[in-house]
Design a protein around this motif. Structure first.
Motif, PDB file in Angstrom:
ATOM      1  N   TRP A 232       0.831  -1.205   0.000  1.00  0.00           N
ATOM      2  CA  TRP A 232       0.000   0.000   0.000  1.00  0.00           C
ATOM      3  C   TRP A 232       0.870   1.261   0.000  1.00  0.00           C
ATOM      4  N   THR A 233       1.875   1.324   0.872  1.00  0.00           N
ATOM      5  CA  THR A 233       2.704   2.525   0.932  1.00  0.00           C
ATOM      6  C   THR A 233       3.550   2.695  -0.331  1.00  0.00           C
ATOM      7  N   GLU A 234       3.931   1.585  -0.959  1.00  0.00           N
ATOM      8  CA  GLU A 234       4.679   1.669  -2.214  1.00  0.00           C
ATOM      9  C   GLU A 234       3.798   2.217  -3.335  1.00  0.00           C
ATOM     10  N   VAL A 235       2.610   1.645  -3.473  1.00  0.00           N
ATOM     11  CA  VAL A 235       1.704   2.065  -4.549  1.00  0.00           C
ATOM     12  C   VAL A 235       1.306   3.531  -4.390  1.00  0.00           C
ATOM     13  N   ALA A 236       1.004   3.928  -3.132  1.00  0.00           N
ATOM     14  CA  ALA A 236       0.546   5.299  -2.872  1.00  0.00           C
ATOM     15  C   ALA A 236       1.699   6.275  -2.649  1.00  0.00           C
ATOM     16  N   ARG A 237       2.921   5.753  -2.573  1.00  0.00           N
ATOM     17  CA  ARG A 237       4.118   6.582  -2.354  1.00  0.00           C
ATOM     18  C   ARG A 237       3.980   7.397  -1.070  1.00  0.00           C
ATOM     19  N   LEU A 238       3.616   6.721  -0.011  1.00  0.00           N
ATOM     20  CA  LEU A 238       3.395   7.390   1.275  1.00  0.00           C
ATOM     21  C   LEU A 238       4.673   7.383   2.098  1.00  0.00           C
ATOM     22  N   THR A 239       5.038   8.543   2.602  1.00  0.00           N
ATOM     23  CA  THR A 239       6.180   8.641   3.518  1.00  0.00           C
ATOM     24  C   THR A 239       5.815   9.360   4.812  1.00  0.00           C
ATOM     25  N   GLU A 240       4.736  10.121   4.797  1.00  0.00           N
ATOM     26  CA  GLU A 240       4.304  10.838   5.993  1.00  0.00           C
ATOM     27  C   GLU A 240       2.827  11.189   5.843  1.00  0.00           C
ATOM     28  N   GLY A 241       2.265  11.740   6.909  1.00  0.00           N
ATOM     29  CA  GLY A 241       0.861  12.141   6.878  1.00  0.00           C
ATOM     30  C   GLY A 241      -0.072  10.984   7.182  1.00  0.00           C
ATOM     31  N   PRO A 242      -1.356  11.142   6.891  1.00  0.00           N
ATOM     32  CA  PRO A 242      -2.336  10.102   7.219  1.00  0.00           C
ATOM     33  C   PRO A 242      -2.010   8.769   6.550  1.00  0.00           C
ATOM     34  N   ALA A 243      -2.188   7.687   7.296  1.00  0.00           N
ATOM     35  CA  ALA A 243      -1.907   6.358   6.744  1.00  0.00           C
ATOM     36  C   ALA A 243      -2.963   5.941   5.740  1.00  0.00           C
ATOM     37  N   PHE A 244      -4.217   6.287   6.009  1.00  0.00           N
ATOM     38  CA  PHE A 244      -5.310   5.920   5.114  1.00  0.00           C
ATOM     39  C   PHE A 244      -6.039   7.195   4.681  1.00  0.00           C
ATOM     40  N   ARG A 245      -6.150   7.366   3.362  1.00  0.00           N
ATOM     41  CA  ARG A 245      -6.617   8.630   2.815  1.00  0.00           C
ATOM     42  C   ARG A 245      -7.847   8.443   1.934  1.00  0.00           C
ATOM     43  N   ARG A 246      -8.533   9.529   1.721  1.00  0.00           N
ATOM     44  CA  ARG A 246      -9.728   9.500   0.903  1.00  0.00           C
ATOM     45  C   ARG A 246      -9.349   9.384  -0.566  1.00  0.00           C
ATOM     46  N   MET A 247     -10.309   8.924  -1.359  1.00  0.00           N
ATOM     47  CA  MET A 247     -10.126   8.790  -2.800  1.00  0.00           C
ATOM     48  C   MET A 247     -11.042   9.786  -3.513  1.00  0.00           C
ATOM     49  N   THR A 248     -10.674  10.126  -4.733  1.00  0.00           N
ATOM     50  CA  THR A 248     -11.565  10.943  -5.541  1.00  0.00           C
ATOM     51  C   THR A 248     -12.798  10.125  -5.909  1.00  0.00           C
ATOM     52  N   LYS A 249     -13.833  10.800  -6.395  1.00  0.00           N
ATOM     53  CA  LYS A 249     -15.067  10.109  -6.752  1.00  0.00           C
ATOM     54  C   LYS A 249     -14.783   9.032  -7.794  1.00  0.00           C
ATOM     55  N   GLY A 250     -15.245   7.841  -7.519  1.00  0.00           N
ATOM     56  CA  GLY A 250     -14.990   6.725  -8.411  1.00  0.00           C
ATOM     57  C   GLY A 250     -13.700   5.991  -8.114  1.00  0.00           C
ATOM     58  N   GLY A 251     -12.924   6.499  -7.137  1.00  0.00           N
ATOM     59  CA  GLY A 251     -11.701   5.807  -6.736  1.00  0.00           C
ATOM     60  C   GLY A 251     -10.584   5.882  -7.744  1.00  0.00           C
ATOM     61  N   ARG A 252     -10.586   6.943  -8.570  1.00  0.00           N
ATOM     62  CA  ARG A 252      -9.579   7.009  -9.625  1.00  0.00           C
ATOM     63  C   ARG A 252      -8.205   7.439  -9.102  1.00  0.00           C
ATOM     64  N   SER A 253      -8.164   8.284  -8.070  1.00  0.00           N
ATOM     65  CA  SER A 253      -6.873   8.728  -7.550  1.00  0.00           C
ATOM     66  C   SER A 253      -6.996   9.052  -6.073  1.00  0.00           C
ATOM     67  N   LEU A 254      -5.835   9.186  -5.437  1.00  0.00           N
ATOM     68  CA  LEU A 254      -5.760   9.390  -3.997  1.00  0.00           C
ATOM     69  C   LEU A 254      -5.822  10.876  -3.668  1.00  0.00           C
ATOM     70  N   ARG A 255      -6.527  11.208  -2.588  1.00  0.00           N
ATOM     71  CA  ARG A 255      -6.575  12.582  -2.101  1.00  0.00           C
ATOM     72  C   ARG A 255      -5.709  12.702  -0.852  1.00  0.00           C
ATOM     73  N   PRO A 256      -5.289  13.899  -0.471  1.00  0.00           N
ATOM     74  CA  PRO A 256      -4.417  14.040   0.703  1.00  0.00           C
ATOM     75  C   PRO A 256      -5.148  13.946   2.030  1.00  0.00           C
ATOM     76  N   GLU A 257      -6.498  14.116   2.023  1.00  0.00           N
ATOM     77  CA  GLU A 257      -7.225  14.161   3.289  1.00  0.00           C
ATOM     78  C   GLU A 257      -7.312  12.785   3.946  1.00  0.00           C
ATOM     79  N   ARG A 258      -7.331  12.804   5.250  1.00  0.00           N
ATOM     80  CA  ARG A 258      -7.455  11.580   6.044  1.00  0.00           C
ATOM     81  C   ARG A 258      -8.817  10.932   5.843  1.00  0.00           C
ATOM     82  N   LEU A 259      -8.837   9.618   5.759  1.00  0.00           N
ATOM     83  CA  LEU A 259     -10.095   8.876   5.718  1.00  0.00           C
ATOM     84  C   LEU A 259     -10.708   8.915   7.115  1.00  0.00           C
TER      85      LEU A 259
END
Length: 337
Positions: A232-259
Motif C-alpha cells: 500500500w505505501t509503495e503504490v501510494a508513495r506514502l512517507t508521511e501524513g495520514p496512513a489511510f486517505r480518501r479517494m476521488t469520486k470513483g476511486g480514480r486517484s488518492l486525495r491528501p485528506e485523512r479517511l
C-alpha cells in the motif's frame, strides 16, 4: 478565607471578550486540530488537549455527513443538526452524540455565531431521542468478521490504488483489533515495518493513551499485515501524513485528506457487499469483534487479547465475542456433567 483557585470562565464570556475565528477551510481531523491550536491561550486552556482532539473527530464526522447530504456544517441550521442526530442514533450511543453536540456548539462559539444546539427544535429532537434510545436500551450487535470472513472480503480485490488501500486497512484493522477511529487516526510514521512484523502505535481518539501493537508476518499473502502495508505505501508513495486517505469520486486517484472513521465503516460495508454479504450486518466494529472472537476460539488467554485490543476490563472484552457456536475448552465440559 480566600482561595487561590482561579475562577472558571464560561465559554459565553470568553466569546464576548475575544474576537471570533474564521471558519476552517475543511472539516477533517488534521485541519481542525490546527484550527484549535491557533486559539489564544485563554480559550485553548478551557479544555484538555484530549478534549480538543475528540471535538476534531466529532466535527469531522459531522462534516462528512453534511457533505453527503449537501448541507452546510459551519454554521449549521438547526434542522441540519436535528436530522444528523436522528440519522446517527442507531449507530452511536447517546453519550457519543452528546459529545458531538458539545463539539458543534463549541465550534459555533468560536465562529461567534449562535449555536443551533441551543434552539428549541434541536432541544425537542434531542430529548425525544434520549427518551427512546437512552441508557438501558439494547443495542444491535453487528456480526463479527473472523478470519474466514476477512479472506472473503479480500478475495475480489485487484491491483488498483483503492484496492491496496482497502486491503491494508482491513488487514491492519483485523490483526490489530483496531477501532475505526484508531484506524482513521493512524499516520504513516505510526507504523514501523520490520521484515517479520509491524509495530503500530495506536492512539485512542479523545485520549492521551497510546499502545504499541505488534502485527506479525502472515502465512498467507492476502492476509499478511507486513506485505499488505508495504505494498500500500509503495503504490501510494506514502512517507508521511495520514496512513489511510480518501479517494476521488470513483476511486480514480488518492486525495491528501485523512479517511474519517465513517469512511472506515463505509469501506467495510462496501467490501462486504462486493463479497456477497449483507452490509447491514457489518460495520467498522466487525473487524475488532472478529479478531477477539477468532482469538478466543483459538484459546488465546484473555490477558493477551486485551493487550492487543486495549480493553481495560474483562466485561468489555467479552462484549466483543460473538458466541454463535460452542467455544473449545468451555468450562461446562469439564465439571463432570
Amino acid at each position: 478565607m480566600s482561595s487561590n483557585r482561579p475562577t472558571e470562565v464560561p465559554d459565553e464570556l470568553v466569546a464576548a471578550l475575544l474576537p471570533p475565528l474564521d471558519p476552517p477551510p475543511v472539516l477533517d481531523v488534521d485541519t481542525l486540530l490546527a484550527w484549535f491550536a491557533s486559539l489564544d491561550p485563554l480559550r485553548r486552556g478551557l479544555r484538555a488537549p484530549s478534549t480538543w482532539r475528540a471535538y476534531a473527530v466529532d466535527l469531522t464526522h459531522f462534516g462528512e455527513w453534511c457533505t453527503l447530504q449537501g448541507r452546510d456544517p459551519l454554521p449549521a441550521a438547526p434542522e441540519t443538526v436535528a436530522d444528523y442526530l436522528s440519522a446517527q442514533v442507531e449507530s452511536f450511543s447517546i453519550a457519543t452524540l452528546q459529545r458531538r453536540l458539545a463539539a458543534i456548539a463549541v465550534a459555533h462559539g468560536l465562529l461567534g455565531v449562535p449555536s443551533p444546539t441551543d434552539t428549541e427544535h434541536v432541544g425537542l429532537v434531542w430529548r425525544g431521542l434520549r427518551r427512546v434510545h437512552g441508557p438501558g436500551r439494547r443495542r444491535r450487535r453487528v456480526d463479527a468478521l473472523e478470519t474466514r470472513g476477512l479472506v472473503d472480503l479480500l478475495a475480489p480485490l485487484e491491483d488498483t490504488v483503492m484496492d491496496h488501500r482497502d486491503r491494508a486497512l482491513l488487514v491492519l484493522g483485523f490483526a490489530g483489533a483496531l477501532r475505526r477511529s484508531e484506524l482513521s487516526a493512524l499516520d504513516v510514521t505510526d507504523v514501523v515495518a520490520e521484515p517479520e512484523r509491524l509495530l503500530v502505535t495506536v492512539r485512542a481518539n479523545g485520549s492521551r493513551d497510546e499502545r504499541v501493537v505488534e502485527l506479525p508476518r502472515g502465512h498467507r499473502l492476502e492476509t499478511c499485515p507486513v506485505r499488505s502495508w508495504r505494498r500500500w505505501t509503495e503504490v501510494a508513495r506514502l512517507t508521511e501524513g495520514p496512513a489511510f486517505r480518501r479517494m476521488t469520486k470513483g476511486g480514480r486517484s488518492l486525495r491528501p485528506e485523512r479517511l474519517g472513521d465513517r469512511g472506515v465503516a463505509e469501506v467495510v460495508k462496501r467490501r462486504t457487499l462486493d463479497a456477497g454479504l449483507d452490509p447491514s450486518l457489518f460495520s467498522g466494529h466487525s473487524l475488532r469483534a472478529g479478531f477477539v472472537t477468532a482469538a478466543t476460539r483459538a484459546g488465546v488467554p484473555g490477558v493477551s487479547i486485551a493487550r492487543q485490543t486495549g480493553h481495560r476490563s474483562a466485561a468489555a472484552l467479552a462484549a466483543c465475542v460473538r458466541e454463535d457456536r460452542p467455544f473449545p475448552g468451555n468450562p461446562a465440559a469439564h465439571v463432570g456433567l
